[in-house]
Design an enzyme around this catalytic site. Structure first.
Site, PDB file in Angstrom:
ATOM      1  N   TRP A  89      13.209  19.144   9.014  1.00 29.38           N
ATOM      2  CA  TRP A  89      13.315  19.821  10.311  1.00 29.38           C
ATOM      3  C   TRP A  89      12.755  18.921  11.421  1.00 29.38           C
ATOM      4  CZ3 TRP A  89      10.344  25.032  11.581  1.00 29.38           C
ATOM      5  CH2 TRP A  89      10.728  25.483  12.847  1.00 29.38           C
ATOM      6  N   GLN A  98      13.839  29.836  -0.677  1.00 33.10           N
ATOM      7  CA  GLN A  98      12.914  29.084   0.160  1.00 33.10           C
ATOM      8  C   GLN A  98      12.136  30.097   0.998  1.00 33.10           C
ATOM      9  OE1 GLN A  98      13.061  25.674   3.646  1.00 33.10           O
ATOM     10  NE2 GLN A  98      14.636  25.672   2.058  1.00 33.10           N
ATOM     11  N   TYR A 130      19.345  21.571  12.546  1.00 33.07           N
ATOM     12  CA  TYR A 130      18.227  20.688  12.877  1.00 33.07           C
ATOM     13  C   TYR A 130      18.762  19.521  13.701  1.00 33.07           C
ATOM     14  CZ  TYR A 130      15.510  23.091   9.193  1.00 33.07           C
ATOM     15  OH  TYR A 130      14.866  24.022   8.416  1.00 33.07           O
ATOM     16  N   SER A 169      17.190  31.037   2.220  1.00 32.55           N
ATOM     17  CA  SER A 169      15.915  30.830   2.904  1.00 32.55           C
ATOM     18  C   SER A 169      15.597  32.146   3.593  1.00 32.55           C
ATOM     19  CB  SER A 169      16.038  29.695   3.927  1.00 32.55           C
ATOM     20  OG  SER A 169      14.809  29.460   4.570  1.00 32.55           O
ATOM     21  N   ASP A 226      15.193  18.490   2.204  1.00 31.56           N
ATOM     22  CA  ASP A 226      15.645  19.793   2.693  1.00 31.56           C
ATOM     23  C   ASP A 226      15.942  19.694   4.178  1.00 31.56           C
ATOM     24  OD1 ASP A 226      15.801  22.880   2.368  1.00 31.56           O
ATOM     25  OD2 ASP A 226      14.501  22.554   4.100  1.00 31.56           O
ATOM     26  N   HIS A 229      20.634  30.597   5.835  1.00 31.21           N
ATOM     27  CA  HIS A 229      19.500  30.204   6.671  1.00 31.21           C
ATOM     28  C   HIS A 229      18.874  31.419   7.358  1.00 31.21           C
ATOM     29  CE1 HIS A 229      17.913  26.831   9.567  1.00 31.21           C
ATOM     30  NE2 HIS A 229      16.951  27.554   9.021  1.00 31.21           N
TER      31      HIS A 229
END
Length: 327
Positions: free
Chosen positions: A21, A172, A56, A152, A51, A121
């Protein structure tokens, strides 16, 4: 470096992996030369799992990882994420067509024919109760676009519902010394389902490095400046949802527990790895020195029972009321 098997994927991944990220954006200014050097150093040190996400830096993080693959011959694994490009970000947007478009964009950014691991996400909570979305992902696996998929999540209840879908391979979740609820309420179920756990935000957005102060400045495009109260996305993503002043106080309680010769950040990462259900922690890094510091935590001696009890006490006394009811 140490390795653990990532649930039903069968991948053996480094227990300290690389969260990408910070090399994409919303952490202040980034330097691509330093980012690429950090990625190379990670491989040098045995890190084999990276990851990232399609948002990002609007794909910039993925493209840097593609560059790494071009420049290094050794194999490594990449997990990316999809869904946050939706505007508005609603469960109804997780259609076959939209997800296919996101996946194809990530395939292009990463310069691969199939994604090692795709993660939804942090979708809206209602999505976890929609089996048709997971059936779409099953179809993408059958097509060969994905090898495995996971999620996630923001909250423990989302994680528990996610793993009711049989082909969810990984979860995640934010897990660190300031967010202990997953260990109490999720890890046993994940182990029973053979689901790999990726511990994200392992250093609580830098709080657990011990380097932040009450007057530490943050750049305007750093989420630690603009998202402390959830203005842009879930506030749990920033400092793990802990009030900044409370987090600083907790850090001072933790400092005496850290053995000579290691940093608070390394202590915090090693604490995470004391939980065998966790496959890996994924701290971010923006330069080779940060990678080296993170990676060293994998080979530290186990924490003592006394240290583990003391960390739990800091959480119970100073932080539990701030975070436990919310995530």
């Amino acid at each position: 470096m140490q390795y653990r098997t990532l649930g039903k994927t069968g991948y053996d991944v480094s227990t300290i992996s690389f969260g990408a990220w910070a090399i994409g954006g919303t952490w202040g200014q980034v330097d691509d030369a330093q980012s690429v050097a950090a990625l190379h150093r990670a491989l040098d040190l045995g890190i084999n799992f990276f990851d990232t996400a399609d948002v990002y830096g609007d794909g910039h993080s993925e493209r840097l990882i593609a560059r790494l693959r071009r420049e290094r011959p050794e194999p490594f694994l990449v997990a990316t994420k999809a869904g946050r490009r939706l505007d508005p970000h609603v469960a109804g947007g997780y259609t076959e067509a939209n997800l296919r478009g996101f996946i194809e964009r990530s395939l292009s950014n990463l310069e691969v024919e199939a994604l090692d691991l795709l993660q939804l996400h942090c979708p809206p909570t209602v999505l976890y109760g929609q089996p048709e979305v997971f059936e779409v992902l099953d179809g993408f696996v059958q097509e060969g676009l994905l090898r495995h998929y996971g999620v996630s999540v923001e909250r423990v209840d989302e994680a528990l519902e996610a793993i009711t879908h049989p082909n969810v391979a990984t979860v995640q979740i934010i897990f660190n010394a300031f967010r202990i609820k997953p260990a109490e309420q999720f890890f046993t179920a994940a182990r029973a389902a053979n689901v790999g756990i990726l511990a994200r935000v392992p250093l609580a957005s830098g709080l657990l490095t011990g380097k932040l102060r009450a007057d530490t400045p943050f750049e305007s495009d750093d989420h630690r400046a603009f998202n402390r109260h959830g203005e842009a996305f879930d506030r749990g993503e920033t400092f793990s949802g802990v009030d900044y002043a409370a987090g600083l106080a907790a850090v001072e309680r933790l400092r005496p527990l850290v053995p000579d010769g290691i940093t608070l950040a390394q202590f915090a990462l090693r604490w995470i790895l004391m939980f065998p259900e966790v496959t890996c922690a994924i701290p971010g890094a923006r330069n080779p020195q940060q990678v080296e510091s993170n990676a060293a935590a994998a080979d530290l001696a186990p924490l003592t029972p006394e240290q583990m009890t003391a960390v739990q006490a800091v959480y119970d006394e100073l932080l539990r009321a701030h975070v436990h009811p919310h995530w």
